[in-house]
Design a protein around this motif. Structure first.
Motif, short mmCIF file in Angstrom:
data_model
loop_
_atom_site.label_atom_id
_atom_site.label_comp_id
_atom_site.label_asym_id
_atom_site.label_seq_id
_atom_site.Cartn_x
_atom_site.Cartn_y
_atom_site.Cartn_z
N THR A 285 -12.80 -7.73 -1.36
CA THR A 285 -12.61 -7.75 -2.87
C THR A 285 -14.36 -7.32 -3.64
O THR A 285 -13.79 -6.61 -4.78
CB THR A 285 -13.68 -9.33 -3.48
OG1 THR A 285 -12.52 -10.55 -2.59
CG2 THR A 285 -13.02 -9.36 -4.75
N PHE A 286 -15.29 -7.03 -3.06
CA PHE A 286 -16.13 -6.32 -3.93
C PHE A 286 -16.00 -4.28 -4.01
O PHE A 286 -15.85 -3.86 -4.19
CB PHE A 286 -17.43 -6.28 -3.10
CG PHE A 286 -18.59 -5.36 -3.44
CD1 PHE A 286 -19.57 -6.24 -4.35
CD2 PHE A 286 -19.15 -4.06 -3.01
CE1 PHE A 286 -20.56 -5.28 -5.17
CE2 PHE A 286 -19.63 -3.56 -3.54
CZ PHE A 286 -20.28 -4.29 -4.97
N ALA A 287 -15.21 -4.12 -2.23
CA ALA A 287 -14.89 -3.00 -2.68
C ALA A 287 -13.31 -2.61 -3.80
O ALA A 287 -13.39 -1.66 -4.09
CB ALA A 287 -14.15 -2.30 -1.52
N THR A 289 -12.61 -5.01 -6.80
CA THR A 289 -13.18 -4.59 -7.94
C THR A 289 -14.49 -3.18 -8.10
O THR A 289 -14.38 -2.67 -9.52
CB THR A 289 -14.08 -5.62 -8.11
OG1 THR A 289 -15.27 -5.94 -6.83
CG2 THR A 289 -13.76 -7.30 -8.23
N GLY A 290 -14.65 -2.62 -6.96
CA GLY A 290 -15.60 -1.55 -7.40
C GLY A 290 -14.30 -0.94 -7.29
O GLY A 290 -15.23 0.35 -8.57
N MET A 291 -13.36 -0.35 -6.97
CA MET A 291 -12.20 0.67 -7.30
C MET A 291 -12.21 0.87 -8.35
O MET A 291 -11.21 1.20 -8.98
CB MET A 291 -11.19 0.58 -5.73
CG MET A 291 -11.60 1.26 -4.78
SD MET A 291 -10.57 0.80 -3.53
CE MET A 291 -9.00 1.85 -4.25
N ASP A 293 -12.87 -1.21 -11.07
CA ASP A 293 -13.89 -0.50 -12.21
C ASP A 293 -14.16 0.98 -12.29
O ASP A 293 -14.12 1.66 -13.70
CB ASP A 293 -15.33 -1.29 -11.54
CG ASP A 293 -16.69 -0.79 -13.01
OD1 ASP A 293 -16.06 -0.99 -13.42
OD2 ASP A 293 -17.10 -0.04 -12.31
N GLY A 294 -13.81 1.87 -11.08
CA GLY A 294 -14.01 3.38 -11.74
C GLY A 294 -12.93 3.89 -12.06
O GLY A 294 -13.15 4.50 -12.69
N TRP A 295 -12.12 3.05 -11.34
CA TRP A 295 -10.92 3.68 -11.89
C TRP A 295 -10.30 3.32 -13.53
O TRP A 295 -10.36 4.59 -15.01
CB TRP A 295 -9.60 2.87 -11.41
CG TRP A 295 -8.72 3.11 -10.11
CD1 TRP A 295 -9.43 4.23 -9.77
CD2 TRP A 295 -7.73 3.16 -9.77
NE1 TRP A 295 -9.28 4.57 -8.38
CE2 TRP A 295 -8.38 3.42 -7.66
CE3 TRP A 295 -8.02 1.34 -9.26
CZ2 TRP A 295 -7.59 3.32 -7.31
CZ3 TRP A 295 -6.76 1.52 -8.12
CH2 TRP A 295 -7.13 2.60 -6.76
N TYR A 297 -13.17 3.11 -15.68
CA TYR A 297 -14.39 3.73 -16.34
C TYR A 297 -13.79 5.68 -16.52
O TYR A 297 -13.84 5.61 -17.61
CB TYR A 297 -15.49 4.14 -15.31
CG TYR A 297 -16.34 4.28 -16.51
CD1 TYR A 297 -17.57 4.60 -17.50
CD2 TYR A 297 -16.57 6.01 -15.16
CE1 TYR A 297 -18.33 5.53 -17.61
CE2 TYR A 297 -17.66 6.83 -15.80
CZ TYR A 297 -18.80 6.87 -17.03
OH TYR A 297 -19.29 7.60 -17.56
#
Length: 313
Positions: A285-287, A289-291, A293-295, A297
């Protein structure tokens, strides 16, 4: 992440069952039969319970507890009686039929005549039938752990007394409701297929036969406690009785035991399994959501730069 964590925690704490089969090795034990039935059209004075097994033993006054409750026409209890006429008869040639023994015993009794007590009983039963009395039978039969049957009927009556009460066998109404029938204590998730069964006869009479296959079962709780009990499957058959027949209606339960024991064991998933799944779920889930978030951004950054160039021009 909180929602997924709670889901994984619930999955870990949840107890599941594992089924295993093995050859039944139990010997020398009794088979408890729990009965709770209502006969809305038969008074308690004429209703009897007989138990027959395949061992060939002849026992009287079995160690059992059976009670009969008198019911009025509305189904309300009007009296209680302890049933002491339960007899385990000798089973011959592996046949589940006590009609011949009943008629032979009745012929012997008839030679002595019908006494005053029987005449009073006949009057009492006829009045009960006129008032629409019924009977509820409940309790526990402790029988030997061999194939056999038990039946509820009017077979305990002298044949001539029965004829004076009912005139003929087709007038005996063995309509019944099975509130509970089990072969041992209950465990979580058990299903007794005859519980709640209702068989009501109108304008006819006959014999009900329930063929039961008893499966020995052990339920092992997660606390290591072991509960020996039994499951069963059942098929049923109804045989109508005609005026020219000499047999009397009854409700038979013919049971046989399976040689296979089912062991149901409660288990809980290991803590390491829980930690592994938790790390995988939370880390994934953390990975993810990080992906995302990067997209997002990058998309917003490119859109912002595009608008900035338009304003400068």
């Amino acid at each position: 992440m909180v929602t997924l964590f709670l889901h994984e925690l619930s999955y870990y704490l949840n107890i599941y069952t594992v089924h295993q089969m093995s050859v039944d090795s139990r010997r020398g034990e009794n088979l408890p039969i729990h009965i709770n039935m209502t006969f809305p059209s038969l008074p308690c004075d004429v209703l009897s319970v007989d138990a027959i097994d395949m061992s060939g033993k002849h026992e009287v006054d079995l160690d059992t507890n059976i009670w009969k409750l008198r019911l009025n026409s509305d189904g309300h209890i009007t009296g209680t009686e302890y049933l002491s006429d339960l007899v385990e008869k000798e089973h011959e040639a592996h046949k589940h039929d006590a009609h011949k023994e009943h008629h032979e015993d009745s012929d012997k009794i008839h030679l002595q005549g019908i006494d005053e007590e029987s005449q009073n009983m006949i009057k009492k039963v006829k009045q009960a039938l006129a008032d629409g009395e019924g009977c509820r039978v409940y309790g526990i039969l402790d029988v030997q752990r061999v194939a056999g049957n038990f039946h509820l009927s009017v077979h305990g009556l002298n044949i001539f007394v029965a004829q004076m009460i009912f005139e003929k066998s087709t007038h005996v109404n063995v309509s019944h409701i099975i509130h509970e029938l089990s072969f041992g204590p209950k465990y979580p998730g058990i299903h007794n297929p005859l519980d709640g069964t209702s068989r009501i006869l109108r304008g006819t009479s006959g014999t009900f036969k329930y063929y039961i296959k008893v499966v020995p079962t052990e339920y092992r709780y997660i606390s290591k406690e072991v509960l020996p009990t039994n499951q069963f499957s059942v098929t049923e058959y109804f045989s109508p009785i005609h005026d020219f027949e000499r047999t009397w209606p009854a409700v038979y339960f013919l049971y046989d035991l399976s040689p296979i024991t089912v062991t149901i064991r409660e288990e809980r998933r290991s803590f390491l399994h829980f930690i592994t799944r938790l790390c995988a779920v939370l880390g994934g889930t953390f990975a993810l959501t990080g992906m995302l978030d990067g997209w997002m951004y990058k998309i917003l950054e490119s859109f912002t730069k595009k608008n900035s160039r338009t304003i400068v021009r």
